[in-house]
Design a protein around this motif. Sequence first.
Motif, mmCIF file in Angstrom:
data_model
loop_
_atom_site.group_PDB
_atom_site.id
_atom_site.type_symbol
_atom_site.label_atom_id
_atom_site.label_comp_id
_atom_site.label_asym_id
_atom_site.label_seq_id
_atom_site.Cartn_x
_atom_site.Cartn_y
_atom_site.Cartn_z
ATOM 1 N N THR A 126 0.941 -1.274 -0.298
ATOM 2 C CA THR A 126 -0.266 0.173 0.024
ATOM 3 C C THR A 126 1.076 1.192 -0.236
ATOM 4 N N TYR A 127 0.551 2.096 -0.682
ATOM 5 C CA TYR A 127 1.494 3.246 -1.006
ATOM 6 C C TYR A 127 0.426 4.701 -0.243
ATOM 7 N N VAL A 128 1.174 5.437 0.648
ATOM 8 C CA VAL A 128 0.717 6.388 1.970
ATOM 9 C C VAL A 128 1.353 8.045 0.732
ATOM 10 N N ASP A 129 0.864 9.531 1.431
ATOM 11 C CA ASP A 129 1.215 9.631 0.829
ATOM 12 C C ASP A 129 2.132 10.949 1.604
ATOM 13 N N GLU A 130 2.167 10.198 2.545
ATOM 14 C CA GLU A 130 3.349 10.819 3.774
ATOM 15 C C GLU A 130 4.635 10.854 3.287
ATOM 16 N N ASP A 131 5.208 11.954 3.279
ATOM 17 C CA ASP A 131 6.806 11.583 2.707
ATOM 18 C C ASP A 131 7.871 11.550 4.324
ATOM 19 N N ASN A 132 8.798 10.808 4.374
ATOM 20 C CA ASN A 132 9.683 11.131 5.458
ATOM 21 C C ASN A 132 8.536 10.527 6.830
ATOM 22 N N VAL A 133 8.186 9.729 6.763
ATOM 23 C CA VAL A 133 6.907 8.743 7.700
ATOM 24 C C VAL A 133 8.291 8.420 9.307
ATOM 25 N N PHE A 134 8.564 6.733 8.994
ATOM 26 C CA PHE A 134 10.126 6.163 9.640
ATOM 27 C C PHE A 134 9.899 5.101 8.771
ATOM 28 N N LEU A 135 10.822 3.878 9.491
ATOM 29 C CA LEU A 135 11.544 3.059 8.917
ATOM 30 C C LEU A 135 10.921 1.627 10.180
ATOM 31 N N LEU A 136 9.636 1.158 10.351
ATOM 32 C CA LEU A 136 9.451 0.275 10.527
ATOM 33 C C LEU A 136 9.723 -1.493 10.216
ATOM 34 N N ILE A 137 10.561 -2.636 10.535
ATOM 35 C CA ILE A 137 9.886 -3.541 10.409
ATOM 36 C C ILE A 137 10.163 -4.441 11.849
ATOM 37 N N VAL A 138 9.301 -5.383 11.330
ATOM 38 C CA VAL A 138 8.343 -5.836 12.128
ATOM 39 C C VAL A 138 8.247 -7.579 11.405
ATOM 40 N N THR A 139 9.576 -8.348 12.165
ATOM 41 C CA THR A 139 9.469 -9.559 11.923
ATOM 42 C C THR A 139 8.662 -11.002 12.947
ATOM 43 N N ASN A 140 8.908 -12.268 13.064
ATOM 44 C CA ASN A 140 8.432 -13.402 14.091
ATOM 45 C C ASN A 140 9.730 -13.341 14.860
ATOM 46 N N GLN A 141 10.361 -12.036 15.107
ATOM 47 C CA GLN A 141 11.425 -12.723 15.602
ATOM 48 C C GLN A 141 12.492 -10.980 16.146
ATOM 49 N N VAL A 142 11.873 -10.057 15.381
ATOM 50 C CA VAL A 142 12.904 -8.629 16.140
ATOM 51 C C VAL A 142 12.137 -7.342 14.853
ATOM 52 N N MET A 143 12.707 -6.547 16.335
ATOM 53 C CA MET A 143 11.697 -5.383 15.223
ATOM 54 C C MET A 143 12.706 -4.064 15.207
ATOM 55 N N ILE A 144 12.451 -3.164 14.880
ATOM 56 C CA ILE A 144 13.750 -2.681 13.852
ATOM 57 C C ILE A 144 12.640 -1.048 13.395
ATOM 58 N N LEU A 145 13.335 -0.196 14.657
ATOM 59 C CA LEU A 145 12.802 1.253 13.764
ATOM 60 C C LEU A 145 13.708 2.636 14.005
ATOM 61 N N GLY A 146 13.874 3.125 12.583
ATOM 62 C CA GLY A 146 14.407 4.350 12.432
ATOM 63 C C GLY A 146 13.637 5.279 11.651
ATOM 64 N N LEU A 147 14.277 7.025 11.670
ATOM 65 C CA LEU A 147 13.602 7.887 11.799
ATOM 66 C C LEU A 147 14.218 8.592 10.725
ATOM 67 N N PHE A 148 13.926 9.962 10.063
ATOM 68 C CA PHE A 148 14.032 11.065 9.819
ATOM 69 C C PHE A 148 15.094 11.595 10.693
ATOM 70 N N MET A 149 15.961 12.743 9.785
ATOM 71 C CA MET A 149 16.380 13.701 10.550
ATOM 72 C C MET A 149 15.311 15.051 10.328
ATOM 73 N N GLU A 150 15.593 16.024 10.827
ATOM 74 C CA GLU A 150 14.784 17.121 10.911
ATOM 75 C C GLU A 150 15.247 17.972 9.396
ATOM 76 N N ASN A 151 16.488 17.665 8.745
ATOM 77 C CA ASN A 151 16.988 18.129 7.786
ATOM 78 C C ASN A 151 16.142 17.071 6.466
ATOM 79 N N GLY A 152 15.469 15.522 6.706
ATOM 80 C CA GLY A 152 14.874 15.581 5.206
ATOM 81 C C GLY A 152 15.622 14.260 5.081
#
Length: 259
Positions: A201-227
Amino acid sequence: MIENLERVQNVDSIFEDVKFATNSAIRLKILATLYEKPQNMKELTETTSLSYSSISSNMHVLELRDFIYRQHNKYFLTNSARLRIENIMEFNRVVMLINEFFNILDHHVVGMIPTESVAELYLLGNANLMESSGVDAYRTYNFIDRCLSMASDVKCVLPFYYEPFFNSLEDLVSKDRDVELFVPFDVFEIIEDETKIKNVTYVDEDNVFLLIVTNQVMILGLFMENGFFDKNRLIASKNPDSLLWANNLFENFKKRNDK
């Protein structure tokens, strides 16, 4: 969820409770003791090793503030006091978490994270901050790719196109693994005609966040204020509480984009 959300929305009252409770070591000790179980004055003096006069004067203050009440010669925490103490405990966990992850939260875009998930941030208490180094500049990306390759199912919010990630997801799909994916529209246009991933699915928002959730691990990444996405820092965890938080974040994000 609702209680945690209320805690976030009532930070001022939590601060007042923290200030009142921590302003006296004796009050803290009494509250901590009664939080475990009701006690009479004799039991309190024995358990806390405090003098009768010190306990008595502070008990009076606590009764006036509706922290405790007396019944059948024993002192109990009021329901509101128990909730306030739990508020303080949960708020303290969030403060500790913010301090621990300051490098990834400071000067980063966090406003895209749904409020419901902010209210559950304390669940990330056992997560780890992963950072790249000059020796291994792609440490975080390589870690993500390894996690994807070992997943039996995966939910992703991928805010940019990085070919190895999508190749790993395609490989999972070819093995009949469950893959659910959110991407920005510009990424959707790149993969639309070639991807084997059906649940994308596509989203209209840019620079949201990175999220990966598997059966084993979760990973979260963020954008900096400079984009720009901060590829040098990730929050990662295999802890069940962290996985719960990440799955809830994915569902909250999905609900927001379904509206």
